[in-house]
Write a protein that holds these residues in place. Sequence first.
Motif, PDB file in Angstrom:
ATOM      1  N   TYR A  53       0.522  -1.303  -0.173  1.00  0.00           N
ATOM      2  CA  TYR A  53       0.101  -0.017   0.025  1.00  0.00           C
ATOM      3  C   TYR A  53       0.908   1.255   0.013  1.00  0.00           C
ATOM      4  O   TYR A  53       1.824   1.151   0.513  1.00  0.00           O
ATOM      5  CB  TYR A  53      -1.033   0.069   1.402  1.00  0.00           C
ATOM      6  CG  TYR A  53      -1.850  -0.985   1.281  1.00  0.00           C
ATOM      7  CD1 TYR A  53      -2.986  -0.973   0.478  1.00  0.00           C
ATOM      8  CD2 TYR A  53      -2.050  -1.968   2.161  1.00  0.00           C
ATOM      9  CE1 TYR A  53      -4.063  -1.866   0.496  1.00  0.00           C
ATOM     10  CE2 TYR A  53      -2.890  -3.128   2.161  1.00  0.00           C
ATOM     11  CZ  TYR A  53      -4.010  -2.845   1.297  1.00  0.00           C
ATOM     12  OH  TYR A  53      -4.906  -3.871   1.248  1.00  0.00           O
ATOM     13  N   PRO A  54       0.457   2.256  -0.526  1.00  0.00           N
ATOM     14  CA  PRO A  54       1.075   3.564  -0.436  1.00  0.00           C
ATOM     15  C   PRO A  54       1.334   4.371   0.675  1.00  0.00           C
ATOM     16  O   PRO A  54       0.291   3.840   1.556  1.00  0.00           O
ATOM     17  CB  PRO A  54       0.514   4.429  -1.656  1.00  0.00           C
ATOM     18  CG  PRO A  54      -0.990   4.116  -1.636  1.00  0.00           C
ATOM     19  CD  PRO A  54      -0.742   2.512  -1.307  1.00  0.00           C
TER      20      PRO A  54
ATOM     21  N   PRO B 199      -8.884   2.733  -8.802  1.00  0.00           N
ATOM     22  CA  PRO B 199      -9.834   2.105  -7.744  1.00  0.00           C
ATOM     23  C   PRO B 199      -9.916   2.810  -6.378  1.00  0.00           C
ATOM     24  O   PRO B 199     -10.658   2.425  -5.458  1.00  0.00           O
ATOM     25  CB  PRO B 199      -8.683   0.647  -7.437  1.00  0.00           C
ATOM     26  CG  PRO B 199      -7.759   1.182  -7.980  1.00  0.00           C
ATOM     27  CD  PRO B 199      -7.606   1.955  -9.091  1.00  0.00           C
ATOM     28  N   CYS B 200      -9.266   3.998  -6.359  1.00  0.00           N
ATOM     29  CA  CYS B 200      -9.370   4.821  -5.250  1.00  0.00           C
ATOM     30  C   CYS B 200     -10.549   5.293  -4.842  1.00  0.00           C
ATOM     31  O   CYS B 200     -11.125   5.241  -3.596  1.00  0.00           O
ATOM     32  CB  CYS B 200      -8.329   5.837  -5.279  1.00  0.00           C
ATOM     33  SG  CYS B 200      -6.595   5.587  -5.475  1.00  0.00           S
TER      34      CYS B 200
ATOM     35  N   CYS C 274     -12.722   2.771  -2.832  1.00  0.00           N
ATOM     36  CA  CYS C 274     -11.681   2.299  -2.052  1.00  0.00           C
ATOM     37  C   CYS C 274     -11.828   2.584  -0.473  1.00  0.00           C
ATOM     38  O   CYS C 274     -11.944   3.650  -0.229  1.00  0.00           O
ATOM     39  CB  CYS C 274     -10.267   1.943  -2.437  1.00  0.00           C
ATOM     40  SG  CYS C 274      -9.011   1.120  -1.231  1.00  0.00           S
TER      41      CYS C 274
ATOM     42  N   ARG D 183      -9.898   2.499   1.757  1.00  0.00           N
ATOM     43  CA  ARG D 183      -8.481   3.163   2.514  1.00  0.00           C
ATOM     44  C   ARG D 183      -8.528   4.381   1.985  1.00  0.00           C
ATOM     45  O   ARG D 183      -7.437   5.234   2.355  1.00  0.00           O
ATOM     46  CB  ARG D 183      -7.416   2.062   2.068  1.00  0.00           C
ATOM     47  CG  ARG D 183      -7.116   1.007   2.931  1.00  0.00           C
ATOM     48  CD  ARG D 183      -6.026   0.017   2.402  1.00  0.00           C
ATOM     49  NE  ARG D 183      -4.650   1.020   2.702  1.00  0.00           N
ATOM     50  CZ  ARG D 183      -3.892   0.641   3.844  1.00  0.00           C
ATOM     51  NH1 ARG D 183      -4.267  -0.289   4.444  1.00  0.00           N
ATOM     52  NH2 ARG D 183      -2.947   1.261   3.681  1.00  0.00           N
ATOM     53  N   ARG D 184      -9.191   5.086   1.167  1.00  0.00           N
ATOM     54  CA  ARG D 184      -9.251   6.471   0.760  1.00  0.00           C
ATOM     55  C   ARG D 184      -8.812   7.425   1.480  1.00  0.00           C
ATOM     56  O   ARG D 184      -8.056   8.486   1.265  1.00  0.00           O
ATOM     57  CB  ARG D 184     -10.021   6.763  -0.476  1.00  0.00           C
ATOM     58  CG  ARG D 184     -11.496   6.842  -0.014  1.00  0.00           C
ATOM     59  CD  ARG D 184     -12.463   7.161  -1.176  1.00  0.00           C
ATOM     60  NE  ARG D 184     -14.012   7.297  -0.480  1.00  0.00           N
ATOM     61  CZ  ARG D 184     -14.676   6.649  -0.297  1.00  0.00           C
ATOM     62  NH1 ARG D 184     -14.560   5.247  -0.367  1.00  0.00           N
ATOM     63  NH2 ARG D 184     -15.886   7.076   0.125  1.00  0.00           N
TER      64      ARG D 184
ATOM     65  N   ASP E 164      -4.827   6.781   3.179  1.00  0.00           N
ATOM     66  CA  ASP E 164      -3.664   6.893   2.374  1.00  0.00           C
ATOM     67  C   ASP E 164      -4.027   7.978   1.386  1.00  0.00           C
ATOM     68  O   ASP E 164      -2.847   8.449   0.502  1.00  0.00           O
ATOM     69  CB  ASP E 164      -2.995   5.624   2.040  1.00  0.00           C
ATOM     70  CG  ASP E 164      -3.949   4.992   0.796  1.00  0.00           C
ATOM     71  OD1 ASP E 164      -4.714   5.778   0.097  1.00  0.00           O
ATOM     72  OD2 ASP E 164      -3.904   3.618   0.621  1.00  0.00           O
TER      73      ASP E 164
ATOM     74  N   GLY F 140      -4.916   7.834  -1.630  1.00  0.00           N
ATOM     75  CA  GLY F 140      -4.604   7.284  -2.894  1.00  0.00           C
ATOM     76  C   GLY F 140      -3.155   7.408  -3.199  1.00  0.00           C
ATOM     77  O   GLY F 140      -2.396   7.130  -4.310  1.00  0.00           O
ATOM     78  N   GLY F 141      -2.431   7.918  -1.866  1.00  0.00           N
ATOM     79  CA  GLY F 141      -0.897   7.784  -2.134  1.00  0.00           C
ATOM     80  C   GLY F 141      -0.305   9.093  -2.708  1.00  0.00           C
ATOM     81  O   GLY F 141      -0.946  10.031  -2.437  1.00  0.00           O
TER      82      GLY F 141
ATOM     83  N   ALA G  19      -4.244   6.190  -9.145  1.00  0.00           N
ATOM     84  CA  ALA G  19      -3.709   5.684  -7.836  1.00  0.00           C
ATOM     85  C   ALA G  19      -2.214   5.497  -7.802  1.00  0.00           C
ATOM     86  O   ALA G  19      -1.674   5.517  -8.741  1.00  0.00           O
ATOM     87  CB  ALA G  19      -4.169   4.217  -7.650  1.00  0.00           C
TER      88      ALA G  19
ATOM     89  N   CYS H 198       0.530   1.057  -4.847  1.00  0.00           N
ATOM     90  CA  CYS H 198      -0.403   0.238  -4.461  1.00  0.00           C
ATOM     91  C   CYS H 198      -0.773  -1.115  -5.004  1.00  0.00           C
ATOM     92  O   CYS H 198      -0.756  -0.808  -6.491  1.00  0.00           O
ATOM     93  CB  CYS H 198      -1.614   1.209  -4.369  1.00  0.00           C
ATOM     94  SG  CYS H 198      -3.251   0.088  -3.700  1.00  0.00           S
TER      95      CYS H 198
ATOM     96  N   LEU I  88      -3.213  -2.668  -5.562  1.00  0.00           N
ATOM     97  CA  LEU I  88      -4.554  -2.461  -6.338  1.00  0.00           C
ATOM     98  C   LEU I  88      -4.615  -1.823  -7.615  1.00  0.00           C
ATOM     99  O   LEU I  88      -5.639  -1.721  -8.302  1.00  0.00           O
ATOM    100  CB  LEU I  88      -5.579  -1.864  -5.419  1.00  0.00           C
ATOM    101  CG  LEU I  88      -5.816  -2.825  -4.103  1.00  0.00           C
ATOM    102  CD1 LEU I  88      -6.571  -1.831  -3.132  1.00  0.00           C
ATOM    103  CD2 LEU I  88      -6.449  -4.092  -4.313  1.00  0.00           C
TER     104      LEU I  88
HETATM  105  S1  SF4 Z   1      -3.885   3.902  -3.214  1.00  0.00           S
HETATM  106 FE1  SF4 Z   1      -4.621   1.651  -3.289  1.00  0.00          FE
HETATM  107  S2  SF4 Z   1      -5.449   1.433  -1.090  1.00  0.00           S
HETATM  108 FE2  SF4 Z   1      -5.160   3.607  -1.566  1.00  0.00          FE
HETATM  109  S3  SF4 Z   1      -7.222   4.513  -1.922  1.00  0.00           S
HETATM  110 FE3  SF4 Z   1      -5.977   3.883  -3.844  1.00  0.00          FE
HETATM  111  S4  SF4 Z   1      -6.696   1.891  -4.167  1.00  0.00           S
HETATM  112 FE4  SF4 Z   1      -7.167   2.193  -2.190  1.00  0.00          FE
END
Ligand code: SF4
Lengths: 98, 360
Positions: free
Chosen positions: B238-239, B303-304, B307, B309-310, B313, B315-316, B331, B335, B337
């Motif tokens: 994960y980022p 996918p963020c 997601c 986890r948004r 993180d 989206g990093g 993303a 990550c 994903l």
């Molecule tokens: S970077 Fe990956 S874990 Fe973080 S929100 Fe986007 S898809 Fe989800």
Amino acid sequence: MSVDTIIFAEGKPRLARGVRLRHSEAQGGWVLLAPERIFECDAVAAEVLKRCTGEASFGQIVDDLATIYDAPREQIAGDVEALLASLAEKRLVEVSDA
Amino acid sequence: MLDPGPLLPPPSGLLAELTHRCPLGCPYCSNPLALEPKSVELDTLAWVRVMHEASALGVLHVHLSGGEPAARRDLEEIVRAASGAGLYTNLITSGIGLTPVRLDALKEAGLDHIQISVQDAEQGSADRIAGYAGAFRRKQKLAADVVARCFPLTVNAVIHRANIGRVADIVELALEMGAGRIEIAHAQYYGWALKNRAALMPSRAQVEVAVAEVERLRAVHRGRIVIDSVAPDYHARYPKPCMGGWGRRSLNVTPAGRALPCHAAESIPGLDFWSVAEHSLEDIWRHSPAFNAFRGEAWMREPCRSCERRGQDFGGCRCQAFLLTGDARAADPVCHLSPNHERVAALAAVGEDEPYLHRA
Ligand code: SF4
Ligand code: SF4
């Protein structure tokens, strides 16, 4: 009172080297600052920390706050001890020997 | 224009890049390839104003950085202004250019903390990485002078293929130097570091050993030195929540005065960065298009976007997303994903030991 508490009562707490207490209007209160770290203080914690200058002993700080807040001394002592112990573990506060 | 409204929380950190000038030439330097010359640097008065505006805006920590901040003769004056404004002042230095006399002046100006970079625990390797003969010894000497003046000291070590096997020795060195804290920072690939990525990237096996080593060292040295680490993200699943989220916690001002949401933000094309020479810091924090570009979640793609986890993180890293996928809204491909994750995995496969391109 245990031996530990007596030693602690005479110890003089002070902010560790490189730690600073400041008020920030924009952040909404008192904060304790260390390199890369920020601890938000509530009003009571700020009153305790303002007195952690290495001059007043733990016992004197407790007496002082018990007067200001008009609260039972044991209760204040417990709160102050818990606060200082947790900050000491994080190396934000040091307690010198008596 | 989008106004984030009164609920926008204030920043707590300011990275003030006082100059890009630096005597060292670290190949992992994250400064941009196009360094800003002395002629465009903000003057003393502008920095003094920035410090006061930062404090009023809510900033608590200011990190005086560069380049080598000591390359500026007015460093002491800038520190005095920052400290006077109530900021916690941290000087991030290569250790070259500070003398005992200047340290005394900095102490007197109210400097709170000093961070010295070290390149390696072995002198020869350290000087080779820094591209500067004698740097290692000068840093040792400076650390002694710093500690003698009761400044709290952090040692920062950027970790990459040439020193990753010596993390324990580097921590030992930091203890000898009198540091209360060490940052083990795995290289981040921006600027010069991106140019040198193939020569810097350690293998996955090396990274795993180093990460486990840091855990072990933390336990061994508990109570003697605080060990913080910046994770090697090319090898992660994960980022990182880069900068605690874009435009959420901190801002960065370049030597010429451009305000950035993060150190590497200029690598994203098309963003409109405002200058502290033309706008107040508060105006920039609230209204600068670059700061608002990736706030909230509306900019996100899948996918963020869906997601869970948004909010964690965000989206990093936006810069990394752009640099590796060509789309700053994607993303972060660190990550697993991300549809582009394979590319990161391929880059993380270790390359040849190429010669470094030393930073200019
Ligand atoms: S970077 Fe990956 S874990 Fe973080 S929100 Fe986007 S898809 Fe989800
Ligand atoms: S990383 Fe090295 S070259 Fe870059 S600014 Fe710091 S000391 Fe100078």
